[in-house]
Design a protein around this motif. Structure first.
Motif, PDB file in Angstrom:
ATOM      1  N   ARG A 200       0.847  -1.197   0.000  1.00  0.00           N
ATOM      2  CA  ARG A 200       0.000   0.000   0.000  1.00  0.00           C
ATOM      3  C   ARG A 200       0.881   1.244   0.000  1.00  0.00           C
ATOM      4  O   ARG A 200       1.912   1.293   0.682  1.00  0.00           O
ATOM      5  N   ASP A 252     -11.738  -5.674  -2.085  1.00  0.00           N
ATOM      6  CA  ASP A 252     -11.402  -4.356  -1.554  1.00  0.00           C
ATOM      7  C   ASP A 252      -9.885  -4.230  -1.468  1.00  0.00           C
ATOM      8  O   ASP A 252      -9.148  -5.143  -1.861  1.00  0.00           O
ATOM      9  N   THR A 254      -7.905  -4.194   1.112  1.00  0.00           N
ATOM     10  CA  THR A 254      -7.291  -5.168   2.027  1.00  0.00           C
ATOM     11  C   THR A 254      -7.084  -6.501   1.341  1.00  0.00           C
ATOM     12  O   THR A 254      -6.020  -7.125   1.474  1.00  0.00           O
ATOM     13  N   SER A 255      -8.055  -6.938   0.578  1.00  0.00           N
ATOM     14  CA  SER A 255      -7.939  -8.205  -0.141  1.00  0.00           C
ATOM     15  C   SER A 255      -6.847  -8.131  -1.201  1.00  0.00           C
ATOM     16  O   SER A 255      -6.094  -9.084  -1.403  1.00  0.00           O
ATOM     17  N   LEU A 257      -4.211  -6.450  -1.076  1.00  0.00           N
ATOM     18  CA  LEU A 257      -2.901  -6.401  -0.436  1.00  0.00           C
ATOM     19  C   LEU A 257      -2.529  -7.703   0.259  1.00  0.00           C
ATOM     20  O   LEU A 257      -1.460  -7.804   0.865  1.00  0.00           O
ATOM     21  N   THR A 258      -3.378  -8.703   0.145  1.00  0.00           N
ATOM     22  CA  THR A 258      -3.126  -9.984   0.799  1.00  0.00           C
ATOM     23  C   THR A 258      -2.219 -10.857  -0.059  1.00  0.00           C
ATOM     24  O   THR A 258      -2.374 -10.931  -1.282  1.00  0.00           O
TER      25      THR A 258
END
Length: 298
Positions: A200, A252, A254-255, A257-258
């Protein structure tokens, strides 16, 4: 732009015109293919930020003068430097051994890859994944002195370790997540063995266009870039296209960036059918690498 052809264990991507001559020579030399050049270890980082239409990714169009993938869309990144293996780099987040387990390689090589990714993203677009401690990140890099730091890195006048130590910073490896591992086809004279990371954009920092390697930089949603590629407005290599597809499926930020689960190496090879040349890539329907029998039995 033709859609990639999909099979159970591979996808065939239309071959960019610039790659056709080498691929043609390689196919015509079969079965006695010339020995491939060594693939240089490298790392690339997909920077993400929130956007109105969903997560946006930072991309650059490589300059036409570049020896590898000229004019093609790519992410900040590049080859490992010898000094990237420096064990003195202040390190926060998962340990080198933990990263080595994720990358399926040695600790020494792991240091090179993780540090190279962080160094390259700072050199190419001015984003620094480091902070005064393990819980913070440098927020303001607008002072001219930071441009001087980047220039010194590019000129090899200092190493990334020297920069961090002098500034009292630690590398935040926890801000990176591993997404993929692709290797340039053996038919290409200039080859890279590349890990794809995602991170991010740190709050307060700005990704810029100072890099001499980029003719153009921009933020866009992965879906937008896929659509432009389909219309023939952008040129990109298969791994770049696959990364956009994976990111576009994320629910989203967060997903997106997983980290991927099991990351297996993918090395395309040229094939000819349907009156055209294609880059056959051993990936599943989601773009993830497919383990070979040898790899899967480890």
């Amino acid at each position: 732009m033709s859609e990639p052809l999909v099979a159970s264990s591979h996808r065939d991507f239309p071959m960019p015109e610039r790659l056709v001559p080498h691929a043609r020579e390689w196919l015509e030399a079969a079965p006695a293919h010339p020995a491939p050049s060594t693939a240089k270890l490298s790392a690339t980082v997909m920077l993400l930020r929130p956007g109105r239409g969903g997560p946006e990714v930072f991309v650059l169009r490589r300059a036409s003068t570049m020896a590898f993938a000229p004019d093609m869309l790519a992410f900040p990144g590049g080859g490992v430097d010898l000094r990237d293996a420096d064990p003195d780099v202040p390190w926060a987040g998962p340990s080198p051994q933990e990263w080595a387990d994720r990358l399926r390689t040695t600790v020494d090589r792991t240091r090179e890859l993780v540090i190279a990714g962080a160094r390259e993203v700072f050199e190419e677009c001015g984003v620094l994944l480091a902070g005064p401690d393990a819980d913070s990140v440098v927020a303001d890099l607008t002072a001219p002195e930071w441009d001087d730091e980047r220039d010194a890195l590019l000129a090899r006048e200092q190493s990334f370790a020297e920069l961090l130590i002098r500034r009292g910073l630690v590398l935040r490896t926890d801000l990176l997540a591993l997404r993929a591992h692709w290797i340039t086809p053996e038919c290409e004279p200039k080859r890279y063995d590349t890990r794809f990371f995602v991170a991010r954009l740190p709050e307060g920092q700005v990704a810029d266009d100072r890099s001499s390697e980029a003719a153009l930089v921009r933020w866009a949603t992965p879906a937008t870039l896929i659509a432009e590629h389909e219309r023939g407005e952008l040129t990109m290599l298969p791994p770049t296209r696959v990364m956009f597809e994976q990111l576009s499926r994320a629910a989203d930020l967060t997903s997106a960036l997983t980290a991927n689960g099991a990351v297996w190496p993918v090395m395309p090879e040229p094939v000819e059918h349907s009156g055209a040349l294609w880059m056959r890539s051993p990936v599943d329907e989601f773009g993830n690498g497919v383990p070979s029998v040898t790899e899967g039995s480890r």
